[in-house]
Design a protein around this motif. Structure first.
Motif, PDB file in Angstrom:
ATOM      1  N   ASP A  85      26.798  42.368 -46.598  1.00  0.00           N
ATOM      2  CA  ASP A  85      27.822  43.051 -47.427  1.00  0.00           C
ATOM      3  C   ASP A  85      28.734  41.933 -48.267  1.00  0.00           C
ATOM      4  O   ASP A  85      29.463  41.251 -47.702  1.00  0.00           O
ATOM      5  CB  ASP A  85      28.617  43.823 -46.454  1.00  0.00           C
ATOM      6  N   THR A  86      28.515  42.016 -49.558  1.00  0.00           N
ATOM      7  CA  THR A  86      29.305  41.088 -50.587  1.00  0.00           C
ATOM      8  C   THR A  86      30.559  41.887 -51.223  1.00  0.00           C
ATOM      9  O   THR A  86      31.270  41.140 -51.998  1.00  0.00           O
ATOM     10  CB  THR A  86      28.536  40.302 -51.470  1.00  0.00           C
ATOM     11  N   GLY A  87      30.766  42.984 -50.729  1.00  0.00           N
ATOM     12  CA  GLY A  87      31.811  43.879 -51.549  1.00  0.00           C
ATOM     13  C   GLY A  87      31.195  44.661 -52.723  1.00  0.00           C
ATOM     14  O   GLY A  87      31.693  45.644 -53.060  1.00  0.00           O
ATOM     15  N   ARG A  88      30.864  43.633 -53.738  1.00  0.00           N
ATOM     16  CA  ARG A  88      30.226  44.306 -54.907  1.00  0.00           C
ATOM     17  C   ARG A  88      29.030  43.478 -55.293  1.00  0.00           C
ATOM     18  O   ARG A  88      28.757  42.182 -54.452  1.00  0.00           O
ATOM     19  CB  ARG A  88      31.154  44.238 -56.074  1.00  0.00           C
ATOM     20  N   VAL A  89      28.276  43.840 -56.192  1.00  0.00           N
ATOM     21  CA  VAL A  89      26.971  43.101 -56.443  1.00  0.00           C
ATOM     22  C   VAL A  89      27.688  41.522 -57.054  1.00  0.00           C
ATOM     23  O   VAL A  89      28.377  41.563 -58.067  1.00  0.00           O
ATOM     24  CB  VAL A  89      26.129  43.764 -57.774  1.00  0.00           C
ATOM     25  N   PRO A  90      27.175  40.607 -56.632  1.00  0.00           N
ATOM     26  CA  PRO A  90      27.544  39.269 -57.171  1.00  0.00           C
ATOM     27  C   PRO A  90      26.978  38.918 -58.533  1.00  0.00           C
ATOM     28  O   PRO A  90      26.103  39.822 -58.965  1.00  0.00           O
ATOM     29  CB  PRO A  90      26.914  38.383 -56.180  1.00  0.00           C
ATOM     30  N   ASP A  91      27.672  38.185 -59.389  1.00  0.00           N
ATOM     31  CA  ASP A  91      27.312  37.940 -60.597  1.00  0.00           C
ATOM     32  C   ASP A  91      26.103  36.845 -60.568  1.00  0.00           C
ATOM     33  O   ASP A  91      25.167  36.774 -61.407  1.00  0.00           O
ATOM     34  CB  ASP A  91      28.495  37.383 -61.377  1.00  0.00           C
ATOM     35  N   VAL A  92      26.360  35.883 -59.688  1.00  0.00           N
ATOM     36  CA  VAL A  92      25.462  34.772 -59.590  1.00  0.00           C
ATOM     37  C   VAL A  92      24.943  34.796 -57.977  1.00  0.00           C
ATOM     38  O   VAL A  92      25.964  34.660 -57.105  1.00  0.00           O
ATOM     39  CB  VAL A  92      26.103  33.282 -59.711  1.00  0.00           C
ATOM     40  N   VAL A  93      23.891  34.567 -57.635  1.00  0.00           N
ATOM     41  CA  VAL A  93      23.325  34.179 -56.010  1.00  0.00           C
ATOM     42  C   VAL A  93      22.507  32.961 -56.204  1.00  0.00           C
ATOM     43  O   VAL A  93      21.831  32.693 -57.078  1.00  0.00           O
ATOM     44  CB  VAL A  93      22.578  35.463 -55.821  1.00  0.00           C
ATOM     45  N   THR A  94      22.697  31.991 -55.144  1.00  0.00           N
ATOM     46  CA  THR A  94      21.905  30.936 -55.018  1.00  0.00           C
ATOM     47  C   THR A  94      21.027  31.152 -53.869  1.00  0.00           C
ATOM     48  O   THR A  94      21.402  32.020 -52.869  1.00  0.00           O
ATOM     49  CB  THR A  94      22.607  29.573 -54.772  1.00  0.00           C
ATOM     50  N   MET A  95      19.988  30.522 -53.730  1.00  0.00           N
ATOM     51  CA  MET A  95      19.181  30.710 -52.561  1.00  0.00           C
ATOM     52  C   MET A  95      18.355  29.102 -52.227  1.00  0.00           C
ATOM     53  O   MET A  95      18.232  28.566 -52.993  1.00  0.00           O
ATOM     54  CB  MET A  95      17.925  31.521 -52.728  1.00  0.00           C
ATOM     55  N   ASN A  96      17.930  29.323 -50.856  1.00  0.00           N
ATOM     56  CA  ASN A  96      17.187  28.258 -50.470  1.00  0.00           C
ATOM     57  C   ASN A  96      16.159  28.861 -49.463  1.00  0.00           C
ATOM     58  O   ASN A  96      15.953  29.865 -49.045  1.00  0.00           O
ATOM     59  CB  ASN A  96      17.987  27.166 -49.542  1.00  0.00           C
ATOM     60  N   ARG A  97      14.846  28.177 -49.381  1.00  0.00           N
ATOM     61  CA  ARG A  97      13.611  28.603 -49.092  1.00  0.00           C
ATOM     62  C   ARG A  97      13.242  28.447 -47.589  1.00  0.00           C
ATOM     63  O   ARG A  97      11.896  28.747 -47.367  1.00  0.00           O
ATOM     64  CB  ARG A  97      12.516  28.012 -49.887  1.00  0.00           C
ATOM     65  N   ALA A  98      14.074  28.102 -46.858  1.00  0.00           N
ATOM     66  CA  ALA A  98      13.729  27.757 -45.314  1.00  0.00           C
ATOM     67  C   ALA A  98      13.052  28.957 -44.589  1.00  0.00           C
ATOM     68  O   ALA A  98      12.049  29.087 -44.034  1.00  0.00           O
ATOM     69  CB  ALA A  98      14.915  27.574 -44.617  1.00  0.00           C
ATOM     70  N   HIS A  99      13.799  30.093 -44.913  1.00  0.00           N
ATOM     71  CA  HIS A  99      13.251  31.443 -44.042  1.00  0.00           C
ATOM     72  C   HIS A  99      14.066  32.638 -44.832  1.00  0.00           C
ATOM     73  O   HIS A  99      15.039  32.382 -45.490  1.00  0.00           O
ATOM     74  CB  HIS A  99      13.350  31.298 -42.540  1.00  0.00           C
ATOM     75  N   LEU A 115      19.370  32.143 -58.785  1.00  0.00           N
ATOM     76  CA  LEU A 115      19.134  30.819 -58.650  1.00  0.00           C
ATOM     77  C   LEU A 115      18.341  30.341 -57.679  1.00  0.00           C
ATOM     78  O   LEU A 115      18.912  30.271 -56.468  1.00  0.00           O
ATOM     79  CB  LEU A 115      20.669  29.748 -59.109  1.00  0.00           C
ATOM     80  N   HIS A 116      17.255  29.771 -57.829  1.00  0.00           N
ATOM     81  CA  HIS A 116      16.313  29.288 -56.679  1.00  0.00           C
ATOM     82  C   HIS A 116      16.547  27.910 -56.385  1.00  0.00           C
ATOM     83  O   HIS A 116      16.668  27.141 -57.363  1.00  0.00           O
ATOM     84  CB  HIS A 116      14.925  29.521 -56.991  1.00  0.00           C
ATOM     85  N   GLY A 117      16.871  27.460 -55.181  1.00  0.00           N
ATOM     86  CA  GLY A 117      17.178  26.038 -55.023  1.00  0.00           C
ATOM     87  C   GLY A 117      15.712  25.178 -54.745  1.00  0.00           C
ATOM     88  O   GLY A 117      15.939  24.077 -54.463  1.00  0.00           O
ATOM     89  N   TRP A 118      14.652  25.852 -54.976  1.00  0.00           N
ATOM     90  CA  TRP A 118      13.184  25.165 -55.080  1.00  0.00           C
ATOM     91  C   TRP A 118      12.685  25.273 -56.460  1.00  0.00           C
ATOM     92  O   TRP A 118      12.830  26.461 -57.161  1.00  0.00           O
ATOM     93  CB  TRP A 118      12.496  25.805 -54.078  1.00  0.00           C
ATOM     94  N   GLY A 119      12.048  24.426 -56.976  1.00  0.00           N
ATOM     95  CA  GLY A 119      11.234  24.522 -58.162  1.00  0.00           C
ATOM     96  C   GLY A 119       9.834  24.978 -58.103  1.00  0.00           C
ATOM     97  O   GLY A 119       9.495  25.534 -57.157  1.00  0.00           O
TER      98      GLY A 119
END
Length: 273
Positions: A85-99, A115-119
């Protein structure tokens, strides 16, 4: 102007001959890189602000997800999977691909910037995005193959990203699902960090000893542990050394500005889920 080009040259040297253009591009607009390479007394005018006006709110949401709320009202969620739960919808999210606890391929369509941390196509992610009052950039690192891939083992080059968020004179770093040590080129590309979010599981990411060494080397004023489901905090504190103090809090959020950073490096433990 000569000082600017000297700093770029230092960064390029640290990154190697192929890094000159990247260093020059990465420097533009980055106060964190400027501060990392300036003399100790050289503080950019734009960083001399009042504590109240420039407070950033950082909240622990679970696992490796923190939210960062800027003075201008931008909300960022790190290693976003949609599970917390982030309280509201974020404006920006970052991610990483481990699992799957660090990314989702079906984020809420209301999120403006995913924003994906992998290309793609074997290339590293190259993120440099200004949203409102925050500059977001990344530093790629290698990652072990895991469930996201075919399970064949080995490393994926540039499969993880360290994300840096520059806002209100603060340099905030999130190490992501870090699997490798950081060399001089990584440290140069990261620049100065005031606050760093560090995974301390000691197994799924980097070893606890390796992560402790990185934490000491980054020299941030505030360390926010994450991925903290396995390692007793005492083990982490023993390894990073007596130069760090511990601040255990009963709240899930902290409000902080450049002017209110602790004088002594501090590990702040926010309330978990």
């Amino acid at each position: 102007m000569r000082t600017l080009w000297w700093i770029v040259a230092v960064l390029a040297a640290a990154l190697g001959p192929a890094g000159a253009a990247a260093a020059q591009d990465g420097f533009r607009g980055s106060e964190c890189l400027a501060m990392a390479n300036a003399t100790p007394r050289a503080t950019p005018v734009s960083l001399r602000r009042t504590a109240v006006a420039d407070q950033v709110t950082i909240s622990y949401r679970g696992h490796s997800t923190y939210t960062i709320e800027t003075p201008g009202g931008v909300m960022i969620a790190t290693d976003y999977s949609g599970s917390y739960d982030t309280g509201r919808v974020p404006d920006v999210v970052t991610m990483n691909r481990a699992h799957s606890t660090h990314y989702t391929l079906a984020p809420d369509p209301a999120i403006a910037h995913v924003l994906h941390g992998w290309g793609d196509n074997g290339e590293a992610a190259n993120i440099r995005l200004r949203v409102g009052d925050v500059l977001i950039r990344n530093v790629p690192t290698d990652i072990r193959r895991f469930r996201f891939d075919d399970g064949s083992g080995g490393m994926i080059k540039d499969g993880n990203s360290i994300f840096i968020f520059e806002v209100a004179g603060l340099c905030i770093g999130h190490l992501g699902h870090l699997h490798t040590t950081l060399d001089d080129s990584h440290i140069a590309a990261i620049g100065r960090l005031d606050i760093v979010m560090v995974p301390i599981d000691g197994s799924y990411t980097l070893s606890l000893e390796g992560m402790s060494e990185i934490t000491r080397r980054l020299r941030a004023s505030v360390v926010l542990p994450m991925h903290r489901f396995m390692t007793p905090l005492d083990d982490f504190m023993l390894r990073i050394g007596a130069s760090f103090t511990v601040d255990q809090r009963s709240e899930r959020s902290l409000r902080i500005s450049r002017d209110t950073l602790p004088a002594k490096p501090t590990v702040i433990i926010l309330k978990g889920v």
